[in-house]
Design an enzyme around this catalytic site. Structure first.
Site, PDB file in Angstrom:
ATOM      1  N   THR A  92      -5.323  -6.967  -8.994  1.00 55.52           N
ATOM      2  CA  THR A  92      -4.682  -8.321  -8.769  1.00 55.52           C
ATOM      3  C   THR A  92      -6.030  -9.538  -8.899  1.00 55.52           C
ATOM      4  O   THR A  92      -5.797 -10.473  -9.283  1.00 55.52           O
ATOM      5  CB  THR A  92      -3.982  -8.446  -7.336  1.00 55.52           C
ATOM      6  OG1 THR A  92      -2.834  -7.319  -7.373  1.00 55.52           O
ATOM      7  CG2 THR A  92      -3.259  -9.937  -7.083  1.00 55.52           C
ATOM      8  N   TRP A  93      -7.026  -9.115  -7.981  1.00 58.78           N
ATOM      9  CA  TRP A  93      -8.241  -9.941  -8.231  1.00 58.78           C
ATOM     10  C   TRP A  93      -8.946 -10.162  -9.328  1.00 58.78           C
ATOM     11  O   TRP A  93      -8.901 -11.428  -9.606  1.00 58.78           O
ATOM     12  CB  TRP A  93      -9.237  -9.046  -7.042  1.00 58.78           C
ATOM     13  CG  TRP A  93     -10.334  -9.860  -6.969  1.00 58.78           C
ATOM     14  CD1 TRP A  93     -10.319 -11.554  -6.910  1.00 58.78           C
ATOM     15  CD2 TRP A  93     -11.613  -9.486  -6.337  1.00 58.78           C
ATOM     16  NE1 TRP A  93     -11.621 -11.804  -6.132  1.00 58.78           N
ATOM     17  CE2 TRP A  93     -12.320 -10.735  -5.830  1.00 58.78           C
ATOM     18  CE3 TRP A  93     -12.117  -8.352  -5.687  1.00 58.78           C
ATOM     19  CZ2 TRP A  93     -13.724 -10.836  -5.260  1.00 58.78           C
ATOM     20  CZ3 TRP A  93     -13.384  -8.249  -5.319  1.00 58.78           C
ATOM     21  CH2 TRP A  93     -14.174  -9.488  -4.897  1.00 58.78           C
ATOM     22  N   HIS A 154      -1.758  -0.642 -17.011  1.00 57.46           N
ATOM     23  CA  HIS A 154      -2.533   0.699 -16.400  1.00 57.46           C
ATOM     24  C   HIS A 154      -2.835   1.800 -17.210  1.00 57.46           C
ATOM     25  O   HIS A 154      -3.071   2.866 -16.921  1.00 57.46           O
ATOM     26  CB  HIS A 154      -1.630   0.881 -15.186  1.00 57.46           C
ATOM     27  CG  HIS A 154      -1.687   0.021 -14.138  1.00 57.46           C
ATOM     28  ND1 HIS A 154      -2.690  -0.456 -13.558  1.00 57.46           N
ATOM     29  CD2 HIS A 154      -0.754  -0.412 -13.282  1.00 57.46           C
ATOM     30  CE1 HIS A 154      -2.400  -1.302 -12.510  1.00 57.46           C
ATOM     31  NE2 HIS A 154      -1.120  -1.432 -12.213  1.00 57.46           N
TER      32      HIS A 154
HETATM   33  P1  PAP Z   1      -2.141  -3.220  -8.139  1.00 53.44           P
HETATM   34  O1  PAP Z   1      -2.857  -2.419  -9.219  1.00 53.44           O
HETATM   35  O2  PAP Z   1      -0.733  -2.859  -7.663  1.00 53.44           O
HETATM   36  O3  PAP Z   1      -2.221  -4.894  -8.830  1.00 53.44           O
HETATM   37  P2  PAP Z   1      -4.425  -3.888  -6.855  1.00 53.44           P
HETATM   38  O4  PAP Z   1      -4.714  -5.468  -6.836  1.00 53.44           O
HETATM   39  O5  PAP Z   1      -5.341  -3.272  -7.698  1.00 53.44           O
HETATM   40  O6  PAP Z   1      -3.139  -3.449  -6.766  1.00 53.44           O
HETATM   41  O7  PAP Z   1      -4.788  -3.442  -5.279  1.00 53.44           O
HETATM   42  C1  PAP Z   1      -4.880  -4.012  -4.147  1.00 53.44           C
HETATM   43  C2  PAP Z   1      -6.116  -4.065  -3.511  1.00 53.44           C
HETATM   44  O8  PAP Z   1      -6.974  -4.861  -4.059  1.00 53.44           O
HETATM   45  C3  PAP Z   1      -5.977  -4.040  -2.072  1.00 53.44           C
HETATM   46  O9  PAP Z   1      -6.872  -3.282  -1.518  1.00 53.44           O
HETATM   47  P3  PAP Z   1      -7.039  -2.858   0.175  1.00 53.44           P
HETATM   48  O10 PAP Z   1      -5.442  -2.250   0.220  1.00 53.44           O
HETATM   49  O11 PAP Z   1      -8.224  -2.013   0.280  1.00 53.44           O
HETATM   50  O12 PAP Z   1      -7.120  -4.013   0.946  1.00 53.44           O
HETATM   51  C4  PAP Z   1      -6.128  -5.678  -1.845  1.00 53.44           C
HETATM   52  O13 PAP Z   1      -6.553  -6.104  -0.706  1.00 53.44           O
HETATM   53  C5  PAP Z   1      -7.287  -5.992  -2.721  1.00 53.44           C
HETATM   54  N1  PAP Z   1      -7.274  -7.433  -3.175  1.00 53.44           N
HETATM   55  C6  PAP Z   1      -6.176  -8.072  -3.611  1.00 53.44           C
HETATM   56  N2  PAP Z   1      -6.753  -9.260  -3.889  1.00 53.44           N
HETATM   57  C7  PAP Z   1      -7.929  -9.147  -3.669  1.00 53.44           C
HETATM   58  C8  PAP Z   1      -8.969 -10.266  -3.832  1.00 53.44           C
HETATM   59  N3  PAP Z   1      -8.710 -11.566  -4.142  1.00 53.44           N
HETATM   60  N4  PAP Z   1     -10.288  -9.841  -3.189  1.00 53.44           N
HETATM   61  C9  PAP Z   1     -10.411  -8.775  -2.904  1.00 53.44           C
HETATM   62  N5  PAP Z   1      -9.806  -7.804  -2.979  1.00 53.44           N
HETATM   63  C10 PAP Z   1      -8.454  -8.051  -3.075  1.00 53.44           C
END
Ligand code: PAP
Length: 342
Positions: A92-93, A154
């Site tokens: 997402t980031w 993915h």
């Molecule tokens: P997805 O593959 O289902 O899209 P994905 O975005 O890869 O998911 O993973 C979510 C993780 O990225 C979360 O990590 P955590 O569970 O360890 O907290 C989420 O918090 C983190 N994440 C999402 N957006 C950001 C961001 N803008 N900056 C840093 N970390 C982020």
């Protein structure tokens, strides 16, 4: 053998086409076996999610037809940018950063009406598996997108269409320390499967039977493609490096996709604006990311995409035995490859 028998049976000009083995009709137009013939497994701890082993990788059952269609029908362009990752590794980031960077001329990152302020990052980009499960209308929309297109997947590198490699599309991959990936995945899946244990999640990942796993082969495929030549069209990023220094990594990303930040842009704070716009605190605070679900394929709430966003959270959840198990798998599968997760 069938063709040989047929030609023996008749000399007439009209080719004989039947009978053929009934089993062969289970193959699709490209000669692939049907999903129902592929080895299957339930995702550990979640009875509702069934995986199928397709070309060496465990895909969610519903994604297998999409994988086949991507291989045969996706028409890559030389200026396409494909964001790739395993789930929960920073997708997402990276999607947000890539969109904000590549679209910065049409949408300045400081603009009050920037799309990322009213759309979830995943709504700004085409998810290939979703497109190719969505029918002809979605494929047409993908075709109609102006260049350069930004899409994400993915899928493992080995399952990407050869035409994508041949035409020179750029791929940006993000990986994450596997214990943190597991903890993130557990929290995420628990929002819709509260019965799921961390041990089950860890087991499935360590056994290689998690979504798009084995994780080591997934990461290794992109790692090898990124290191194969100095002018590789694959950029390999790490979630932890992005956390340590987002600005430098966004600069690398911009350079890689052929849109480097100019000194004037940096001076004007555009790079800093991109980083700020896509920060976890900012994205998490937006109404659009506090409500709704991720999408029709995964009915998890959007807010579950924005949790803690740190490196090393595994220490708060894993026993020493759990951590050792994962570290042993990493050492065993990747120890000799040069790929590590430091
Ligand atoms: P997805 O593959 O289902 O899209 P994905 O975005 O890869 O998911 O993973 C979510 C993780 O990225 C979360 O990590 P955590 O569970 O360890 O907290 C989420 O918090 C983190 N994440 C999402 N957006 C950001 C961001 N803008 N900056 C840093 N970390 C982020």
């Amino acid at each position: 053998m069938f063709a040989c028998c047929a030609s023996m049976a008749t000399n007439s000009a009209a080719p004989v086409v039947g009978p053929i083995p009934f089993l062969d009709t289970e193959k699709d137009a490209h000669g692939h076996r049907q999903v129902s013939e592929l080895p299957s497994k339930l995702l550990a701890g979640i009875q509702q999610i069934s995986l199928r082993r397709y070309q060496g990788f465990w895909l969610p059952e519903s994604w297998v037809p999409a994988a086949v269609s991507i291989q045969h029908r996706f028409k890559p362009r030389p200026d396409d940018v494909i964001i790739s990752s395993l789930p929960k590794c920073g997708t997402t980031w990276l999607v947000a950063l890539a969109f904000a960077t590549m679209a910065r001329h049409a949408y300045p990152p400081s603009a009050a009406d920037h799309p990322l302020l009213c759309l979830n990052p995943h709504q700004c980009i085409a998810f290939l598996e979703g497109v190719f499960l969505g029918g002809p209308a979605r494929e047409e929309r993908l075709e109609a997108l102006p260049s350069p297109r930004l899409v994400n997947t993915h899928m493992p590198h080995a399952l990407l269409p050869q035409s994508l490699v041949d035409c020179g599309s750029r791929v940006v991959y993000i990986c994450r320390e596997p214990k943190d990936m597991v903890v993130s995945m557990w929290h995420y899946l628990r929002t819709v499967h509260p019965e799921l244990s961390l041990q089950d999640t860890l087991d499935s990942v360590c056994d290689g039977a998690s979504r798009c796993g084995p994780f080591w082969d997934h990461a290794l495929g992109y790692w090898r493609a990124s290191t194969a030549s100095p002018d590789s069209r694959v950029l390999f990023l790490r979630y932890e490096e992005l956390l340590r220094d987002p600005a430098s990594n966004v600069k690398r990303l911009a350079q890689f996709v052929g849109q480097p930040f100019s000194p004037a842009e940096e001076e004007a704070g555009v790079l800093a604006d991109v980083v700020r716009l896509c920060s976890l605190d900012n994205l998490r605070s937006l109404d659009v990311n506090k409500t709704g679900i991720v999408g029709p394929l995964l009915k998890t709430p959007r807010k579950a995409l924005f949790r803690k966003g740190v490196a090393g959270d595994w220490v708060n959840h894993m026993t020493p035995e759990m951590a050792r198990r994962m570290d042993d798998v990493v050492a065993d599968k990747l120890g000799h490859t040069g790929l590590d997760f430091q």
